[in-house]
Write a protein that holds these residues in place. Structure first.
Motif, PDB file in Angstrom:
ATOM      1  N   GLY A 205      -1.313  -8.427  34.371  1.00  0.00           N
ATOM      2  CA  GLY A 205      -2.180  -8.643  33.216  1.00  0.00           C
ATOM      3  C   GLY A 205      -2.012  -7.544  32.181  1.00  0.00           C
ATOM      4  N   GLY A 206      -1.946  -6.281  32.636  1.00  0.00           N
ATOM      5  CA  GLY A 206      -1.759  -5.171  31.720  1.00  0.00           C
ATOM      6  C   GLY A 206      -0.384  -5.168  31.064  1.00  0.00           C
ATOM      7  N   LYS A 211      -0.815  -5.585  24.793  1.00  0.00           N
ATOM      8  CA  LYS A 211      -0.633  -5.479  23.338  1.00  0.00           C
ATOM      9  C   LYS A 211      -1.567  -6.425  22.595  1.00  0.00           C
ATOM     10  CE  LYS A 211       4.159  -3.854  23.315  1.00  0.00           C
ATOM     11  NZ  LYS A 211       5.547  -4.107  22.849  1.00  0.00           N
ATOM     12  N   ARG A 212      -1.891  -7.541  23.222  1.00  0.00           N
ATOM     13  CA  ARG A 212      -2.750  -8.527  22.570  1.00  0.00           C
ATOM     14  C   ARG A 212      -4.224  -8.269  22.831  1.00  0.00           C
ATOM     15  NH1 ARG A 212      -2.376 -15.157  23.216  1.00  0.00           N
ATOM     16  NH2 ARG A 212      -4.139 -15.636  21.823  1.00  0.00           N
ATOM     17  N   GLU A 216      -8.758  -4.971  27.913  1.00  0.00           N
ATOM     18  CA  GLU A 216      -9.357  -6.199  28.447  1.00  0.00           C
ATOM     19  C   GLU A 216      -8.349  -7.006  29.266  1.00  0.00           C
ATOM     20  OE1 GLU A 216     -11.145  -8.440  25.345  1.00  0.00           O
ATOM     21  OE2 GLU A 216     -12.504  -6.832  24.726  1.00  0.00           O
ATOM     22  N   SER A 217      -7.050  -6.807  29.001  1.00  0.00           N
ATOM     23  CA  SER A 217      -6.023  -7.534  29.756  1.00  0.00           C
ATOM     24  C   SER A 217      -6.113  -7.221  31.242  1.00  0.00           C
ATOM     25  CB  SER A 217      -4.631  -7.170  29.233  1.00  0.00           C
ATOM     26  OG  SER A 217      -4.371  -5.779  29.405  1.00  0.00           O
ATOM     27  N   LEU A 218      -6.533  -6.005  31.580  1.00  0.00           N
ATOM     28  CA  LEU A 218      -6.684  -5.637  32.990  1.00  0.00           C
ATOM     29  C   LEU A 218      -7.822  -6.426  33.636  1.00  0.00           C
ATOM     30  CD1 LEU A 218      -6.377  -1.764  32.583  1.00  0.00           C
ATOM     31  CD2 LEU A 218      -4.583  -3.354  33.277  1.00  0.00           C
TER      32      LEU A 218
END
Length: 550
Positions: A205-206, A211-212, A216-218
């Motif tokens: 996820g990271g 970048k997007r 929160e990607s984590l």
């Protein structure tokens, strides 16, 4: 000709060893206590390796900052919800009931209990998730806000992360129930490796979406990992093992009512084993980066806890429950004492190396990108202090499961709750006088009190005799650990002169060699039986080995 003969003689042995090793990795293989413990230890170690890769990525990309503080704090409310609703009730009380039904040949009753627990508690948890999502600003604001807490921007990030992470608790709960089914059937492979998938998902996820979505990607990766690793693969495994699920709200089911009776103390009580992280985060919120640095130290410390205490506890509970169910009380006492002795002695030795090698270990694992050598020193200090309590963390996992296997959840949870409440002023006082190091020391004292309370209560109820614990052998291990730790520390300190990665590697290598040699010499000089006892445990756990040795 001689070489050919030797080869032909050795090949069947190697082939037999390989066959046994591959058999242990089959999801359908039913494990002994020893093989289950070994498998869980290996799985936990692999999971922690990927956990370190995850933490190393976070340290490189974000360092120890307000952003990472908010990320780590975002797990607090979801953890609370999971603890209040699930709170160990899956892996503890359900296993005991389900295992009893299987041992009595009551498969239909086992499946009915399985279905009603999943249905009713999933509905309760879903309602809790919705409420926590709605009131996340108030809950996070109460815990992390205030005059000396998070500022508005940091609190807003924490709230967003909390809301992202909340749905994962449903997957954790249902996944825990189906994992318990597999544990009860002595099928340990899939539950053991589920956390590995969970950690990989967070890393991906990271790497793929940072970048997007930024940090929160984590959190999105954690939700995906909880679905795939904790729920889905275990659900497939349980179905193949014969578990049958049907929607059922039969709250009058006698086994469900028994489960509720056993689970309520775990839901309402607060154990320091779970609350320690929450308390540390609360007091560390006043200093930027301290929540993150404590988290890194705790993540590293979690490896030996998981390998020594958690793995042994998870693997032992079904076997403890079976001994209790068959009324083999003396064997139960001997088994718990034997497990505690081996884990305690091993923990003493391991903790001595952890303390001596704290700085090069932390520096090598974490310092990169935005994480500085100053951060490494702070993390290493916390890790050193946490390491003092490894023996108590490991032993209490076995003592607690000794209670749970006997069907008594009220006594240990009342004791744990009282100890937790009494510990909070200690955390506050030591945080005030010694800053964050004081918080780590308070954690040690609290978990030591918790462990001793479990041991004394088991002894008082004549379930596990403290008198019969092998104190002399534990004393030999303690004496050896002190000598080995001091020698290793001196070597490590001499090598850590230039704060370089090469210096870290040299310090770890030479310090590790010194520690290993000192441990070997110490066990030999004290005539310790620890190593032979560890080998003998394998023979006892595997009847085929015992027959061969006989």
């Amino acid at each position: 000709m001689q070489n050919a003969a030797d080869h032909s003689a050795v090949s069947p042995v190697r082939s037999s060893f390989l066959t046994r090793a591959l058999r242990l990795l089959r999801p359908s293989h039913q494990h002994t206590a020893f093989s289950a413990t070994l498998l869980v230890m290996v799985a936990v170690m692999l999971s922690r390796v990927f956990g370190f890769l995850r933490e190393a990525y976070i340290a490189w990309a974000f360092g120890a900052t307000s952003l990472t503080d908010a990320y780590n704090a975002g797990f607090t409310i979801p953890d609370w919800l999971n603890y209040i609703v699930a709170g160990g009730t899956v892996s503890i009380t359900f296993i005991a009931i389900y295992t009893r039904f299987l041992s009595e040949g009551k498969d239909d009753e086992a499946q009915e209990t399985f279905s009603v627990i999943i249905t009713v508690m999933s509905a309760v948890l879903l309602a809790g998730i919705i409420l926590a999502w709605v009131f996340a600003p108030q809950l996070d604001g109460w815990y992390f806000g205030g005059k000396n807490g998070f500022d508005a921007e940091k609190l807003a990030i924490c709230i967003r992360l909390t809301r992202i992470l909340l749905p994962a608790q449903l997957f954790f709960y249902v996944g825990g129930v189906v994992s318990a089914v597999l544990y009860s059937r002595r099928l340990f492979f899939l539950p053991a490796f589920g956390p590995l998938v969970y950690n990989i998902a967070i890393i991906l996820g990271g790497l793929l979406f940072s970048k997007r979505f930024g940090i929160e990607s984590l959190a999105y990766g954690a939700v995906a990992g909880s679905f795939l690793g904790i729920f889905l693969i275990n659900a497939i495994g349980a179905a193949r093992a014969g578990a049958r699920y049907s929607v059922s709200f039969d709250v009058h089911n006698p086994a469900f009512r028994e489960w509720v009776r056993l689970s309520i103390p775990l839901m309402l009580g607060v154990s320091l084993v779970s609350a320690d992280d929450w308390i540390l985060r609360y007091f560390a919120k006043h200093s930027v980066g301290d929540i993150t640095r404590l988290t890194y130290a705790k993540r590293l410390f979690a490896v030996p806890i998981s390998v020594l205490g958690q793995a042994a506890g998870q693997a032992s509970l079904p076997f403890f429950a079976r001994l209790i169910g068959e009324k083999r009380m003396q064997e139960f006492s001997d088994t718990v004492n034997g497990s505690v002795y081996r884990i305690t002695a091993t923990s003493l030795l391991v903790s001595s190396f952890m303390m001596s090698a704290a700085l090069p270990l932390v520096d090598l694992l974490y310092r990169r990108g935005r994480l500085t050598f100053f951060d490494s020193r702070e993390i290493a200090t916390y890790f050193f202090v946490f390491s003092l309590s490894l023996v108590f963390w490991s032993a209490q996992a076995l003592y607690a499961r000794g209670f749970y296997a006997s069907g008594n959840t009220l006594t240990p949870m009342v004791a744990s709750t009282l100890i937790t409440l009494a510990s909070i002023p200690l955390y506050a006082t030591l945080f005030h006088t010694l800053s964050t190091v004081g918080g780590a020391l308070a954690s040690d004292l609290g978990i030591a009190a918790n462990c001793l309370a479990m041991a004394l209560l088991l002894h008082h109820r004549k379930l596990v005799s403290l008198v019969q614990l092998q104190w002399r052998e534990i004393g030999k291990a303690a004496l050896t650990s002190v000598g080995a730790g001091l020698l290793s520390y001196e070597i490590v300190r001499a090598m850590m002169v230039n704060n370089s990665r090469l210096g870290d590697l040299k310090a770890l290598a030479l310090g590790g060699i010194t520690w290993a040699a000192a441990v070997a010499a110490g066990l030999w000089l004290t005539r310790s039986s620890l190593l032979s006892d560890l080998r003998r445990r394998k023979a006892i756990a595997d009847p085929r080995v015992a027959e061969t040795q006989a």
